[in-house]
Design a protein around this motif. Structure first.
Motif, PDB file in Angstrom:
ATOM      1  N   SER A   1       0.935  -1.217   0.046  1.00  0.00           N
ATOM      2  CA  SER A   1       0.237  -0.128  -0.137  1.00  0.00           C
ATOM      3  C   SER A   1       0.902   1.298  -0.051  1.00  0.00           C
ATOM      4  O   SER A   1       1.955   1.388   0.722  1.00  0.00           O
ATOM      5  CB  SER A   1      -1.070  -0.039   1.089  1.00  0.00           C
ATOM      6  OG  SER A   1      -1.755   1.226   1.401  1.00  0.00           O
TER       7      SER A   1
ATOM      8  N   ASN B   1      -0.477   4.006   0.934  1.00  0.00           N
ATOM      9  CA  ASN B   1      -0.811   4.993   2.019  1.00  0.00           C
ATOM     10  C   ASN B   1      -0.218   4.780   3.215  1.00  0.00           C
ATOM     11  O   ASN B   1       0.498   4.061   3.606  1.00  0.00           O
ATOM     12  CB  ASN B   1      -2.511   4.695   2.196  1.00  0.00           C
ATOM     13  CG  ASN B   1      -3.318   4.904   1.162  1.00  0.00           C
ATOM     14  OD1 ASN B   1      -2.968   5.458   0.157  1.00  0.00           O
ATOM     15  ND2 ASN B   1      -4.430   4.266   1.203  1.00  0.00           N
ATOM     16  N   SER B   2      -0.047   6.202   3.876  1.00  0.00           N
ATOM     17  CA  SER B   2       0.820   5.945   5.128  1.00  0.00           C
ATOM     18  C   SER B   2      -0.205   5.696   6.035  1.00  0.00           C
ATOM     19  O   SER B   2      -1.335   5.648   6.166  1.00  0.00           O
ATOM     20  CB  SER B   2       0.976   7.674   5.693  1.00  0.00           C
ATOM     21  OG  SER B   2      -0.240   8.353   5.580  1.00  0.00           O
TER      22      SER B   2
ATOM     23  N   GLU C   1      -8.999   5.729   6.803  1.00  0.00           N
ATOM     24  CA  GLU C   1      -8.708   6.364   5.434  1.00  0.00           C
ATOM     25  C   GLU C   1     -10.149   6.970   5.281  1.00  0.00           C
ATOM     26  O   GLU C   1     -10.483   7.981   4.610  1.00  0.00           O
ATOM     27  CB  GLU C   1      -8.312   5.145   4.358  1.00  0.00           C
ATOM     28  CG  GLU C   1      -6.647   5.192   4.729  1.00  0.00           C
ATOM     29  CD  GLU C   1      -6.414   3.745   3.820  1.00  0.00           C
ATOM     30  OE1 GLU C   1      -7.372   3.435   2.929  1.00  0.00           O
ATOM     31  OE2 GLU C   1      -5.310   3.351   3.732  1.00  0.00           O
TER      32      GLU C   1
ATOM     33  N   PRO D   1      -6.219  10.206   1.631  1.00  0.00           N
ATOM     34  CA  PRO D   1      -5.252   8.957   1.572  1.00  0.00           C
ATOM     35  C   PRO D   1      -4.448   9.220   0.277  1.00  0.00           C
ATOM     36  O   PRO D   1      -5.220   9.659  -0.774  1.00  0.00           O
ATOM     37  CB  PRO D   1      -6.196   7.920   1.520  1.00  0.00           C
ATOM     38  CG  PRO D   1      -7.388   8.384   2.222  1.00  0.00           C
ATOM     39  CD  PRO D   1      -7.566   9.858   1.982  1.00  0.00           C
ATOM     40  N   GLU D   2      -3.253   8.712   0.250  1.00  0.00           N
ATOM     41  CA  GLU D   2      -2.389   8.959  -0.848  1.00  0.00           C
ATOM     42  C   GLU D   2      -3.045   8.247  -2.172  1.00  0.00           C
ATOM     43  O   GLU D   2      -2.632   8.839  -3.272  1.00  0.00           O
ATOM     44  CB  GLU D   2      -1.065   8.308  -0.516  1.00  0.00           C
ATOM     45  CG  GLU D   2      -0.264   9.077   0.516  1.00  0.00           C
ATOM     46  CD  GLU D   2      -0.495   9.134   1.704  1.00  0.00           C
ATOM     47  OE1 GLU D   2       0.129   9.634   2.487  1.00  0.00           O
ATOM     48  OE2 GLU D   2      -1.629   8.225   2.124  1.00  0.00           O
ATOM     49  N   ASN D   3      -3.712   7.176  -1.988  1.00  0.00           N
ATOM     50  CA  ASN D   3      -4.376   6.642  -3.336  1.00  0.00           C
ATOM     51  C   ASN D   3      -5.421   7.266  -3.883  1.00  0.00           C
ATOM     52  O   ASN D   3      -5.876   6.733  -4.673  1.00  0.00           O
ATOM     53  CB  ASN D   3      -4.512   5.010  -2.994  1.00  0.00           C
ATOM     54  CG  ASN D   3      -5.572   4.876  -2.123  1.00  0.00           C
ATOM     55  OD1 ASN D   3      -6.051   5.676  -1.320  1.00  0.00           O
ATOM     56  ND2 ASN D   3      -6.208   3.773  -2.035  1.00  0.00           N
TER      57      ASN D   3
END
Length: 592
Positions: free
Chosen positions: A280, A282-283, A326, A492-494
């Protein structure tokens, strides 16, 4: 020996995988920037003066034209959400941008034809004519078809172009990171440059020379944009879509509803299902106390099965705590996003009714009698204030504030957004006083020998609107750019492509609400003692009252925002001793 063999083979595997992606950011940059520059010149060159075009060439009433434009802008911005979904889930950025660019060109070409071919627009309405012939059904259908293609084009271009440009640089190298930053700088510069050219040169050709030629120029710009984009195909890094991240958010909502009757454990940070996919992007997020009803999606029951790799066998029956957090990031942003919707109603008036005010004001430059500044060009003052302020903010204010607040950005993201939301309040208030002055002079001291189909021309210089437009530009420098940064960092990063479309989605809802507000005011005041506030002739109306109403709305919106900002918790905040314990101890499963 096994460890040594593993360590020896790993670099070789990485060396074999690395050449598969050949990042050529600097070489691809001219194509990306060139495509973006000409695309903005094409789109903005048409949209900047569309209100004047609908009222002067298609003989629409101002209320009808403003409503149509609000619906068009709203639908265009709403389409970015659909474009982001289709891009990330099915087509990828390259195919989406290519298809959208062609659609945008065809839309601009059709709108150009409505001006160039007489049969595609109503006959010209002279100054002395009271009743003008409106567009026929076929003419409106052709025009709306062009609008529809532009909506498709914008829906694919706006959420994808920034991310596609960033795809061309390697994010794992220093040169790649610098290249991404350089691209973002050039990206915002091209938007401003395109707006400047559009509201000056292009708008002047459209209003003062010929509408057919003036609309053909943006169409040609868009055609050049298409050619530039496809010329760079061989050197682009084209990333395939990996599926929509919205599925994870939907799973959290569905599972939390299914398990709504379950009781949350006393220490959820220790007991909830805690699994993070190994690949993933995402952090990892800490547990937060807000929106706790969503935590029930991560409660493990006797019916839930766990795979050997630690993931849930049925993602629609059990979600991880990471998924829940998230989802919380997304839902926490919504109240802030709602405040931005009302804010855009305030800025929209500075783009629409300012044009109508300018049409019935003295637009001659000081010392000249023949040259008039086109009405739509006055919005350049808000762009100038934004453009001039941003470097001052980044180079002077932020470093100074950083020394005082010890914060990386000088001020927090919500503080920057709040300042922008507040500045639109005095901008709207000033607009009301300026309109009152313009109207009084139009009724008492109109310009002699000059008349428009809409009514008398006020002797007040249109330059009196510069203060309100300057404040609007400063407001956008804080609020609009602040929104982009806020959504980008808090999602979220994605989901950053969706974060990029959230700004346009807010503007879409704002356009619909603004159209609804204008319609309500128009019909409510039509039979009142003070008369219709928004008639065709502004001298017979009370646009200043409407500005006072907008001022009240945006002021109440600031109060609402302050409440939401105090409630909001930034992504990654809320780490307590319990969360530290969660990091050091192995999570326990709570079987319900």
């Amino acid at each position: 020996m096994e460890k040594k063999e593993t360590m020896d083979t790993k670099p070789k595997e990485e060396e074999e995988e690395e050449p598969q992606i050949n990042y050529r950011g600097i070489k691809a940059m001219p194509y990306i920037i060139g495509n973006e520059t000409f695309e903005k010149l094409g789109a903005i060159g048409t949209l900047s003066n569309l209100l004047v075009y609908l009222t002067s060439v298609f003989n629409m009433k101002r209320i009808t034209a403003a409503t149509l434009l609000n619906v068009f802008n709203g639908t265009t911005n709403f389409a970015t959400l659909i474009g982001a979904f289709l891009c990330d889930t099915y087509f990828g950025r390259y195919k989406t941008l290519g298809f959208a660019s062609i659609a945008s060109f065809l839309g601009l070409f059709m709108i150009t034809l409505t001006a160039a071919i007489k049969k595609l627009h109503p006959p010209h309405c002279g100054v002395q004519e009271i009743q003008c012939e409106g567009p026929k059904t076929g003419q409106m259908a052709f025009l709306l078809s062009g609008f529809a293609l532009m909506i498709i084009g914008a829906g694919g271009i706006r959420p994808c172009n920034l991310a596609f440009g960033a795809d061309q640089f390697n994010p794992n190298t220093e040169s790649g990171k610098r290249g991404i930053n350089s691209f973002f700088n050039w990206y915002f510069f091209t938007i401003t440059f395109a707006q400047m050219v559009s509201v000056t040169l292009v708008v002047y050709v459209q209003s003062e020379v010929n509408w057919g030629i003036g609309l053909a120029i943006p169409a040609m710009f868009m055609l050049i944009s298409c050619f530039i984009f496809f010329f760079g195909t061989k050197i682009y890094v084209i990333i395939k879509p990996e599926g929509s991240p919205l599925a994870s958010i939907a799973q959290v909502v569905v599972v939390s509803v299914k398990k709504r009757r379950l009781k949350l454990p006393e220490q959820p940070w220790l007991s909830l299902f805690n699994y993070t996919p190994p690949k993933s992007i995402n952090s990892k997020l800490p547990y937060t106390q807000q929106l706790r009803f969503l935590d029930k999606a991560a409660i493990i029951t006797a019916e839930d099965e766990i795979k050997a790799d630690g993931s849930a066998a049925n993602p629609w029956g059990l979600c991880s705590m990471q998924q829940v957090e998230e989802a919380k990031c997304v839902f926490r942003v919504i109240p802030i996003w709602a405040a931005a919707i009302i804010y855009h109603i305030g800025t929209t008036q500075q783009q629409q009714y300012v044009v109508f005010q300018a049409q019935q004001s003295n637009r001659h430059l000081i010392g000249t009698k023949n040259f008039q500044i086109p009405a739509a060009t006055y919005t350049i003052f808000s762009m100038l204030s934004l453009t001039l302020f941003v470097p001052v903010y980044d180079r002077v204010l932020v470093p100074s504030l950083r020394k005082i607040t010890r914060k990386e950005g000088g001020i927090t993201l919500l503080q920057r957004l709040g300042i922008g939301l507040f500045l639109i309040v005095p901008a709207s208030l000033i607009s009301a006083f300026v309109e009152d002055r313009r109207r009084n002079l139009a009724l008492t001291k109109p310009m002699p020998g000059i008349h428009s189909p809409r009514g008398a021309i006020s002797s007040m210089s249109a330059l009196w609107m510069v203060p309100q437009l300057t404040l609007t530009g400063l407001s956008e420098a804080f609020a609009s750019i602040g929104q982009i940064e806020f959504y980008y960092k808090q999602f979220p990063e994605n989901m950053r492509s969706f974060a990029g479309s959230l700004l346009f989605l807010g503007m879409a809802v704002s356009s619909y609400l603004n159209s609804f507000l204008i319609s309500i005011v128009h019909h409510t005041t039509e039979g009142s003692s003070s008369g219709n506030w928004l008639p065709e002739d502004l001298n017979k109306g009370r646009l200043d009252y409407f500005y006072f109403l907008v001022t009240a709305l945006v002021f109440l919106n600031v109060c609402y925002f302050v409440v939401c900002a105090n409630w909001y918790r930034y992504k990654g905040e809320g780490v307590t001793s319990h969360l530290v314990e969660m990091e050091t101890k192995k999570p326990e499963k709570a079987i319900v």
